[in-house]
Design a protein around this motif. Sequence first.
Motif, short mmCIF file in Angstrom:
data_model
loop_
_atom_site.label_atom_id
_atom_site.label_comp_id
_atom_site.label_asym_id
_atom_site.label_seq_id
_atom_site.Cartn_x
_atom_site.Cartn_y
_atom_site.Cartn_z
N LEU A 147 0.86 -1.19 0.00
CA LEU A 147 0.00 0.00 0.00
C LEU A 147 0.89 1.24 0.00
N THR A 148 0.48 2.26 -0.74
CA THR A 148 1.22 3.53 -0.78
C THR A 148 0.38 4.61 -0.11
N PRO A 149 0.89 5.25 0.93
CA PRO A 149 0.14 6.36 1.53
C PRO A 149 -0.07 7.46 0.49
N LEU A 150 -1.26 8.04 0.44
CA LEU A 150 -1.57 9.06 -0.56
C LEU A 150 -0.63 10.25 -0.49
N ARG A 151 -0.18 10.61 0.72
CA ARG A 151 0.68 11.78 0.82
C ARG A 151 2.05 11.52 0.18
N GLU A 152 2.43 10.22 -0.02
CA GLU A 152 3.72 9.88 -0.64
C GLU A 152 3.58 9.59 -2.14
N ALA A 153 2.36 9.44 -2.61
CA ALA A 153 2.14 9.08 -4.02
C ALA A 153 2.38 10.28 -4.93
N ARG A 154 2.98 10.01 -6.09
CA ARG A 154 3.31 11.08 -7.04
C ARG A 154 2.32 11.09 -8.21
N HIS A 155 2.18 12.26 -8.82
CA HIS A 155 1.33 12.43 -9.99
C HIS A 155 1.80 11.51 -11.12
N GLY A 156 0.87 10.79 -11.76
CA GLY A 156 1.22 9.89 -12.86
C GLY A 156 1.61 8.51 -12.41
N GLN A 157 1.73 8.28 -11.09
CA GLN A 157 2.15 6.99 -10.56
C GLN A 157 0.93 6.07 -10.40
N THR A 158 1.08 4.78 -10.74
CA THR A 158 0.03 3.80 -10.48
C THR A 158 0.27 3.20 -9.11
N VAL A 159 -0.69 3.40 -8.21
CA VAL A 159 -0.49 2.99 -6.81
C VAL A 159 -1.72 2.24 -6.30
N GLN A 160 -1.50 1.52 -5.19
CA GLN A 160 -2.59 0.87 -4.48
C GLN A 160 -2.76 1.56 -3.13
N VAL A 161 -3.97 2.00 -2.85
CA VAL A 161 -4.24 2.69 -1.58
C VAL A 161 -5.44 2.02 -0.91
#
Length: 701
Positions: A53-67
């Motif tokens: 899981l990636t915390p939203l505050r650490e996620a970057r624009h354009g990145q595919t993440v699971q939250v």
Amino acid sequence: MPTAAASPASAPPSAPARREKSMPQKAMEKMGLERDIDLALHLPLRYEDETRLTPLREARHGQTVQVEGVVVDSQISLRPRRQLVVVLDDGTDTVNLRFFSFYPSHQKTLAAGQRVRVRGELRGGFLGREMVHPTFKAVTEDTPLAASLTPVYPASANLPQAYLRKAVASGLARARLDEILPAELLPDGLPSLQQALHFLHHPPPSTSVLTLEDRSHPAWQRLKFEELLAQQLSQLQAQRERALLRAPALPLAQGGLHEQLLAALPFRLTDAQRRVVEEIALDLQRPQPMHRLLQGDVGSGKTVVAAMAAAVAMGAGWQCALMAPTEILAEQHFRKLVGWLQPLGIEVAWLTGSQKGKARKEMLARVASGEAQLVVGTHAVIQEQVEFHRLALAVIDEQHRFGVAQRLALRSKMQAEARRIEDEGGPLEPHLLMMSATPIPRTLAMTYYADLEVSTIDELPPGRTPIVTKVFSDAKREAVVERIRDEVAQGRQVYWVCPLIEESEKLDLQNATATHEQLSEALAGHMVGLLHGRMPAAEKAAVMSLFSGGQMAVLVATTVIEVGVDVPNASLMVIEHAERFGLSQLHQLRGRVGRGAVASVCVLLYTSPLSDTGKSRLKAMAETNDGFEIARRDLEIRGPGEFMGARQSGAPLLRFANLEEDIALVRQARHAAGLMLDRHPEAAAAHVARWLGGKAEYLKA
């Protein structure tokens, strides 16, 4: 479309069959996913990382993440269009989830207060950061994360990933993946087949995604080796089985028909032609069936080599058959062979599907009696009612253009002839010579054509002029027509090739009938002809006769003129919508000019925008006239399945290996195949059955 845990499409395939499940099941059958081994070998296109899981505050624009978080707001908005807008809070920040397609079950899963796990691309939106159509599922605080990368499989519109993943997992668990290959034949450092497949379906999070994507991981290498070995075993087995068959031994007689033909020809054979004639003659003298491919570039003189081979057989008192894919090509061969052989007392028969009634019966009788020593025609030559007297040699031109069914029919025909023509030693199968103007790249010769002997004419006859190839946008069409006026004013002739016969509502392409009308008007005073595959045979023959005879200045045609047409006075070839043609087809069409002493030009007209493939093809055509280089680039662009036409049964026989990149594995598989057939024949048969099943027959076709 979003997926949800509650979605009916994600129900396991083992659940009781209900009406709504029939579409995924049918989609799986259509993709050939019926056996457990089929499912086990249905490998992922790519992987999604659902192990963290990636915390939203650490996620970057354009990145595919699971939250993961709690839905704090969920409502349907009607502006600017109907959509479901969900606000998710993971405790570090919030994100908007936007769905333009959704069901009531999705609204229920994404209702305020629900805990969900979401995966998608993070992007900037008018109201803050958002994900559009992310995947999602309901979870609790103790729902574990995935232990391995999540596979994304090749699928179809009616086959959701969730359904397919469960089906593949079930098939993988049930499939018999016991080791068939002896350990001493395996390249060093490769896992077992079972280990390789389990790894590729469920790679651990630490796996380098690059080694999965470029297929360099040892698990991928094992799959490729298995596949290449099955293919090599099939080819080598076919070659060995053929070596056990018997064929007429055709000796060369001093002063025989082949020497008479050589002396009577109005030209000298090139050194390359003489070399391949000798190779073929040596094969024909052996009591085993020849299985040889004669390859040579457009205009290299394959027909006269076939005539020399036929002369060896007929000089020994046997019959020959020559088969071509189209009536136009077959007739070109027929005219040349009649001109060369009739003065030597050889009767050449003409046999096509368009022959009817009394004329056909008479022709069949002449073939059956042996009166017709050489039979030339289309696939009609291999029809059941055609019976030869003593067939010793079958020649197939442009063999890759015949379909699988026709090739298998030819093999059945040859086996039938073998059963009918016997001596004290048993059935005698005819020799087989295949010809192709599409040269075979080295890697294909080592794989798909490993069961063939190959002769190559690598020299053009003297007097052939180089062809200049020019690439123009169709905006230059008028300038091209002006060039045609200049050519025909000097007494030369022109081809104009179109991809369609009549207007199509689906494709906005210049069609042959419209082009014929336009050029007839633009070139008033000059004869402009039209030729296409739907015309009756007699009408096609009349048009070709006028063009060959020089009375017709311009011939507008479809690709029926791709092979076999030989008009030395034709100096300009225009190919409309060249981006729509395959590379080998463009090269074949270009080869219709440059057959005389006059400098010739091939104009490729294209329509924008060009695809990357279209650009690559036109670039290759402009850069080289070398058929071997064209073939290499064609294989590079299209892959072996399309390059070879219908030698295979619909899907490419090599699903995992890449002929250019995996040449080292090809060599290892070739070496292992011989050892395996010698030392472990039962294991060899089991391995071919696992990988090829019934498709092994198509490799031999």
